[in-house]
Design an enzyme around this catalytic site. Structure first.
Site, PDB file in Angstrom:
ATOM      1  N   PHE A  56     -25.914  -5.548  25.382  1.00 29.32           N
ATOM      2  CA  PHE A  56     -24.513  -5.972  25.264  1.00 29.32           C
ATOM      3  C   PHE A  56     -24.013  -6.789  26.462  1.00 29.32           C
ATOM      4  O   PHE A  56     -22.939  -7.381  26.396  1.00 29.32           O
ATOM      5  CB  PHE A  56     -23.571  -4.777  25.041  1.00 29.32           C
ATOM      6  CG  PHE A  56     -23.784  -4.084  23.728  1.00 29.32           C
ATOM      7  CD1 PHE A  56     -23.309  -4.639  22.544  1.00 29.32           C
ATOM      8  CD2 PHE A  56     -24.473  -2.876  23.664  1.00 29.32           C
ATOM      9  CE1 PHE A  56     -23.519  -4.000  21.330  1.00 29.32           C
ATOM     10  CE2 PHE A  56     -24.685  -2.232  22.449  1.00 29.32           C
ATOM     11  CZ  PHE A  56     -24.208  -2.795  21.278  1.00 29.32           C
ATOM     12  N   ASP A  98     -31.447  -6.276  19.450  1.00 24.25           N
ATOM     13  CA  ASP A  98     -32.231  -7.420  19.895  1.00 24.25           C
ATOM     14  C   ASP A  98     -31.538  -8.061  21.090  1.00 24.25           C
ATOM     15  O   ASP A  98     -30.304  -8.088  21.148  1.00 24.25           O
ATOM     16  CB  ASP A  98     -32.297  -8.437  18.739  1.00 24.25           C
ATOM     17  CG  ASP A  98     -33.558  -9.266  18.752  1.00 24.25           C
ATOM     18  OD1 ASP A  98     -34.631  -8.694  19.024  1.00 24.25           O
ATOM     19  OD2 ASP A  98     -33.478 -10.475  18.488  1.00 24.25           O
ATOM     20  N   HIS A 151     -21.561  -0.243  14.027  1.00 20.00           N
ATOM     21  CA  HIS A 151     -21.826  -1.156  15.132  1.00 20.00           C
ATOM     22  C   HIS A 151     -20.552  -1.918  15.494  1.00 20.00           C
ATOM     23  O   HIS A 151     -19.715  -2.187  14.631  1.00 20.00           O
ATOM     24  CB  HIS A 151     -22.926  -2.141  14.714  1.00 20.00           C
ATOM     25  CG  HIS A 151     -23.523  -2.906  15.845  1.00 20.00           C
ATOM     26  ND1 HIS A 151     -22.950  -4.070  16.330  1.00 20.00           N
ATOM     27  CD2 HIS A 151     -24.632  -2.686  16.588  1.00 20.00           C
ATOM     28  CE1 HIS A 151     -23.686  -4.527  17.321  1.00 20.00           C
ATOM     29  NE2 HIS A 151     -24.708  -3.719  17.513  1.00 20.00           N
ATOM     30  N   TYR A 159     -29.862 -10.989  23.280  1.00 23.40           N
ATOM     31  CA  TYR A 159     -29.236 -12.261  22.916  1.00 23.40           C
ATOM     32  C   TYR A 159     -30.269 -13.368  23.076  1.00 23.40           C
ATOM     33  O   TYR A 159     -31.070 -13.352  24.008  1.00 23.40           O
ATOM     34  CB  TYR A 159     -28.019 -12.519  23.808  1.00 23.40           C
ATOM     35  CG  TYR A 159     -26.916 -11.506  23.626  1.00 23.40           C
ATOM     36  CD1 TYR A 159     -26.367 -11.271  22.372  1.00 23.40           C
ATOM     37  CD2 TYR A 159     -26.422 -10.778  24.705  1.00 23.40           C
ATOM     38  CE1 TYR A 159     -25.343 -10.340  22.201  1.00 23.40           C
ATOM     39  CE2 TYR A 159     -25.403  -9.847  24.541  1.00 23.40           C
ATOM     40  CZ  TYR A 159     -24.867  -9.637  23.290  1.00 23.40           C
ATOM     41  OH  TYR A 159     -23.868  -8.721  23.116  1.00 23.40           O
TER      42      TYR A 159
END
Length: 375
Positions: free
Chosen positions: A152, A139, A265, A141
């Site tokens: 990221f 998703d 993750h 941020y």
């Protein structure tokens, strides 16, 4: 096997040509004894005419008035190298329904991240014919001045979020001379420009509401993008899938043609369960070197060299690139490698950046599904 103690040649960040004299040590972007290079694919598909035959103007003219209205963002901001192959997908009922949902969100004055002009920034920073590595995110941020269309990555002056901090830590383990971006920055545009496609599973989110745009249609679209890379990048790319949800996205990738690396993750909630120590960044470059030679590997450097000292001004649009990085040189005194590691840990400990709430479902999935390892 390439040694993990490779040392970086700083000229690579500035885009300067590699020194003709081989360094005594290795670097993030150079390897010894690499096989004879195979030319990197420069077209978006098997035939060079595949992209050039796409008549965008004619395609737009074929759309209905409602389709043109709903697809203005795709028409104006999705790079043509991608649109040429995804044009049939964006006119499907599923995608148009997604666009109707997003239109309602916009009409209701809901704040959406990333900014509209950045939703497809991944496609412009990494055109289809330049993709060498795919990093799959989840998703976007969902707080202010964070998401800008690359998984990221965050824009300055926002510090690197916890997951990205852990990514930096892993790179440091594999490449001990890796330097942290100044001011704990998290802008990853240089990676994107070097062929690293950083693609989230969902491309938008309502402000401060994690996963609020999941299951609305983005998942199908981004899966089509991943499948497209796997299909047309015939010489092979590396897929980095961190977390089981990302793993499902690469389930059908041909592992005879491409290299798929999976692990937990990098979120602090799961990184110690298998992300740390996965060796993905080094393995990625070893595979790329074996396929393409030295020029095919990824320079993971994010610190500007003295030749490219940059002005401390935040970017204003997706037009920014590695020459306008806002990961600017710090004004504080340089620290040693040990101090850098301590700084990383301290910054992560005090960081208020909240990316973990968006990963609760992911962590639950990890608990119910044991690690699949790397391959």
């Amino acid at each position: 096997m390439v040694s993990s103690g490779l040392k970086r040649n700083a000229d690579h960040l500035s885009g300067a040509a590699a020194d003709t004299k081989k360094p005594k040590g290795g670097s993030i972007t150079s390897f010894f004894g690499a096989p004879k290079p195979k030319a990197l694919t420069t077209q978006t598909a098997n035939s060079p005419s595949r992209l050039t035959s796409f008549n965008k103007e004619k395609w737009v003219a074929s759309l209905t008035p409602e389709q043109r209205d709903l697809l203005q963002l795709e028409i104006n901001t999705l790079d043509d190298s991608w649109l040429a192959h995804l044009k049939d997908e964006v006119v499907t009922t599923e995608f148009l329904n997604l666009k109707r949902f997003l239109k309602k969100e916009k009409d209701s004055k809901a704040k959406i991240f990333p900014p509209e002009e950045d939703v497809y920034s991944w496609s412009r920073h990494t055109p289809l014919h330049k993709v060498k590595v795919v990093i799959i995110g989840q998703d976007p941020y969902h707080n202010d001045n964070q998401a800008h269309g690359l998984a990221f990555s965050v824009r300055p002056p926002t510090r690197a979020p916890p997951s990205l901090v852990n990514i930096y830590k892993e790179i440091q383990k594999e490449y001990p001379d890796f330097k942290l971006p100044p001011n704990n920055g998290g802008l990853l545009i240089p990676w994107a420009e070097r062929g690293v496609l950083m693609l989230n599973t969902c491309l938008t989110v309502r402000a401060h509401q994690a996963n609020s745009h999941s299951n609305k249609g983005w998942e199908r679209f981004t899966q089509k993008a991943i499948d497209l890379v796997a299909r047309v990048r015939t010489n092979g790319v590396v897929f980095l899938a961190w977390g089981n949800p990302a793993g499902t996205r690469v389930a059908k990738v041909n592992r005879q043609k491409h290299y798929v690396l999976q692990s937990k993750h990098p979120s602090p909630l799961s990184a110690h369960g298998g992300f740390f120590g996965n060796g993905h960044f080094l393995k990625c470059n070893e595979w790329l070197a074996s396929r393409y030679g030295d020029e095919g590997v990824i320079d993971w450097t994010l610190v500007p060299t003295p030749k490219t000292a940059l002005v401390a001004s935040p970017p204003t649009s997706d037009k920014e690139n590695s020459s306008t990085l806002a990961n600017v040189p710090p004004t504080t005194t340089k620290t040693s490698g040990t101090d850098t590691k301590c700084t990383l840990e301290k910054e992560q400990a005090k960081d208020e950046f909240d990316d973990d709430d968006a990963l609760e479902a992911l962590v639950e999935a990890e608990k119910s599904d044991p690690p699949r390892g790397t391959y």
